[in-house]
Design a protein around this motif. Sequence first.
Motif, short mmCIF file in Angstrom:
data_model
loop_
_atom_site.label_atom_id
_atom_site.label_comp_id
_atom_site.label_asym_id
_atom_site.label_seq_id
_atom_site.Cartn_x
_atom_site.Cartn_y
_atom_site.Cartn_z
N GLU A 66 4.30 -13.02 -45.12
CA GLU A 66 4.02 -14.45 -45.26
C GLU A 66 2.59 -14.78 -44.84
O GLU A 66 1.88 -15.54 -45.51
CB GLU A 66 5.01 -15.25 -44.42
CG GLU A 66 4.90 -16.76 -44.58
CD GLU A 66 5.20 -17.23 -45.99
OE1 GLU A 66 4.65 -18.28 -46.41
OE2 GLU A 66 5.99 -16.56 -46.69
N ILE A 67 2.13 -14.19 -43.73
CA ILE A 67 0.78 -14.46 -43.24
C ILE A 67 -0.26 -13.76 -44.11
O ILE A 67 -1.31 -14.32 -44.43
CB ILE A 67 0.64 -14.03 -41.77
CG1 ILE A 67 1.60 -14.83 -40.88
CG2 ILE A 67 -0.79 -14.22 -41.28
CD1 ILE A 67 1.69 -14.33 -39.45
N ALA A 68 0.03 -12.53 -44.52
CA ALA A 68 -0.92 -11.75 -45.32
C ALA A 68 -1.18 -12.39 -46.67
O ALA A 68 -2.25 -12.22 -47.26
CB ALA A 68 -0.41 -10.33 -45.51
N LYS A 69 -0.24 -13.15 -47.18
CA LYS A 69 -0.39 -13.81 -48.49
C LYS A 69 -1.40 -14.95 -48.44
O LYS A 69 -1.85 -15.42 -49.48
CB LYS A 69 0.97 -14.32 -48.97
CG LYS A 69 1.88 -13.21 -49.44
CD LYS A 69 3.34 -13.66 -49.53
CE LYS A 69 3.55 -14.77 -50.52
NZ LYS A 69 5.00 -15.14 -50.64
N ASN A 70 -1.74 -15.39 -47.23
CA ASN A 70 -2.76 -16.43 -47.07
C ASN A 70 -4.08 -15.93 -47.66
O ASN A 70 -4.54 -14.83 -47.34
CB ASN A 70 -2.92 -16.75 -45.58
CG ASN A 70 -3.83 -17.93 -45.33
OD1 ASN A 70 -4.83 -18.11 -46.01
ND2 ASN A 70 -3.49 -18.73 -44.34
N THR A 71 -4.69 -16.72 -48.51
CA THR A 71 -5.92 -16.28 -49.18
C THR A 71 -7.18 -16.50 -48.36
O THR A 71 -8.27 -16.09 -48.76
CB THR A 71 -6.07 -16.99 -50.53
OG1 THR A 71 -6.11 -18.41 -50.31
CG2 THR A 71 -4.92 -16.65 -51.46
N GLY A 72 -7.06 -17.14 -47.21
CA GLY A 72 -8.21 -17.39 -46.37
C GLY A 72 -8.42 -16.26 -45.37
O GLY A 72 -7.78 -15.21 -45.44
N PRO A 73 -9.33 -16.46 -44.41
CA PRO A 73 -9.57 -15.45 -43.38
C PRO A 73 -8.30 -15.16 -42.58
O PRO A 73 -7.54 -16.07 -42.26
CB PRO A 73 -10.65 -16.09 -42.50
CG PRO A 73 -11.32 -17.09 -43.39
CD PRO A 73 -10.25 -17.61 -44.29
N VAL A 74 -8.08 -13.91 -42.27
CA VAL A 74 -6.91 -13.52 -41.49
C VAL A 74 -7.18 -12.19 -40.79
O VAL A 74 -7.79 -11.29 -41.37
CB VAL A 74 -5.65 -13.41 -42.39
CG1 VAL A 74 -5.83 -12.34 -43.44
CG2 VAL A 74 -4.41 -13.15 -41.56
N LYS A 75 -6.75 -12.10 -39.53
CA LYS A 75 -6.78 -10.84 -38.80
C LYS A 75 -5.36 -10.61 -38.32
O LYS A 75 -4.90 -11.26 -37.37
CB LYS A 75 -7.78 -10.90 -37.64
CG LYS A 75 -9.22 -11.10 -38.09
CD LYS A 75 -10.21 -11.05 -36.92
CE LYS A 75 -10.41 -9.64 -36.42
NZ LYS A 75 -11.49 -9.56 -35.40
N LEU A 76 -4.68 -9.69 -38.99
CA LEU A 76 -3.24 -9.56 -38.84
C LEU A 76 -2.86 -8.11 -38.56
O LEU A 76 -3.30 -7.20 -39.28
CB LEU A 76 -2.55 -10.06 -40.10
CG LEU A 76 -1.02 -10.00 -40.16
CD1 LEU A 76 -0.41 -10.89 -39.08
CD2 LEU A 76 -0.54 -10.45 -41.55
N CYS A 77 -2.03 -7.90 -37.56
CA CYS A 77 -1.61 -6.56 -37.17
C CYS A 77 -0.10 -6.40 -37.32
O CYS A 77 0.67 -7.20 -36.79
CB CYS A 77 -2.01 -6.30 -35.72
SG CYS A 77 -1.44 -4.73 -35.07
N PHE A 78 0.30 -5.37 -38.07
CA PHE A 78 1.71 -5.02 -38.21
C PHE A 78 2.03 -3.98 -37.15
O PHE A 78 1.65 -2.81 -37.27
CB PHE A 78 1.98 -4.48 -39.61
CG PHE A 78 3.42 -4.19 -39.92
CD1 PHE A 78 4.44 -5.00 -39.44
CD2 PHE A 78 3.76 -3.10 -40.71
CE1 PHE A 78 5.78 -4.74 -39.74
CE2 PHE A 78 5.08 -2.82 -41.03
CZ PHE A 78 6.10 -3.65 -40.54
N ALA A 79 2.67 -4.40 -36.07
CA ALA A 79 2.97 -3.53 -34.94
C ALA A 79 4.25 -2.77 -35.22
O ALA A 79 5.35 -3.15 -34.79
CB ALA A 79 3.08 -4.34 -33.65
N ALA A 80 4.12 -1.70 -35.97
CA ALA A 80 5.28 -0.92 -36.38
C ALA A 80 4.86 0.53 -36.55
O ALA A 80 3.68 0.85 -36.65
CB ALA A 80 5.85 -1.46 -37.69
N GLY A 81 5.82 1.40 -36.58
CA GLY A 81 5.55 2.81 -36.80
C GLY A 81 6.54 3.39 -37.79
O GLY A 81 7.44 2.69 -38.27
N GLY A 82 6.37 4.65 -38.11
CA GLY A 82 7.30 5.32 -39.01
C GLY A 82 6.85 5.30 -40.45
O GLY A 82 6.11 4.42 -40.89
#
Length: 209
Positions: A66-82
Amino acid sequence: MVSNPRINEAAEKDIRGYFGSSGSGKTHHIKQDIAGEKRVLVFDPEGSFTAVDGFKVVESRAEFLEIAKNTGPVKLCFAAGGQANFNWFCDVVFALADARRPCVMVVDELGGVTGAGKAKGAWYDLVSRGRKYGVKIRAGAQRPSEIDKTLIGNKNGLFIGYLERMGDIEYIHKETGIPIDTLKSLRGKPHYDCIKFAGRDRWKLEKGA
């Protein structure tokens, strides 16, 4: 043929690998290199990219998308592994990639999700085709000899820190031409010696304190 507005064939390749044993400073240098970027999407199984670094950190796939789909500036971290989460992350980054709004993709601890052969799935697409979709790649790994050959073959920049294993030193020597003795001289924490590489015979040794 109808042109794809997401593609810019003139976009320049920007793929950088950050290699070094634990305590070599590779994650620190990734953070330095992406500090001025407007769109950054991170796959982080170790919790290295935090709110202190300016990132929105999420663990939910739905929230990340949902956040990544934002077309503006974004600094987003997916805290996951595997492997499954990495494959999903790559699928999302490639699906959203658009040269009209370039994005930096960061993968920390790449050795946990790729092998020494050819890259697979959307990760292969990003490394081999992401350039024209505006994707820049920053990938870190402790053992360069264990990661996929697709990234190694397409890289145009490297950070090399202290390497503990002789096999990795020999591997980097073969890939870059940097003398083995120079690679063996690198020291880790607290010195953080490093080599910054931008093509054969174009490298710089930086010694710490």
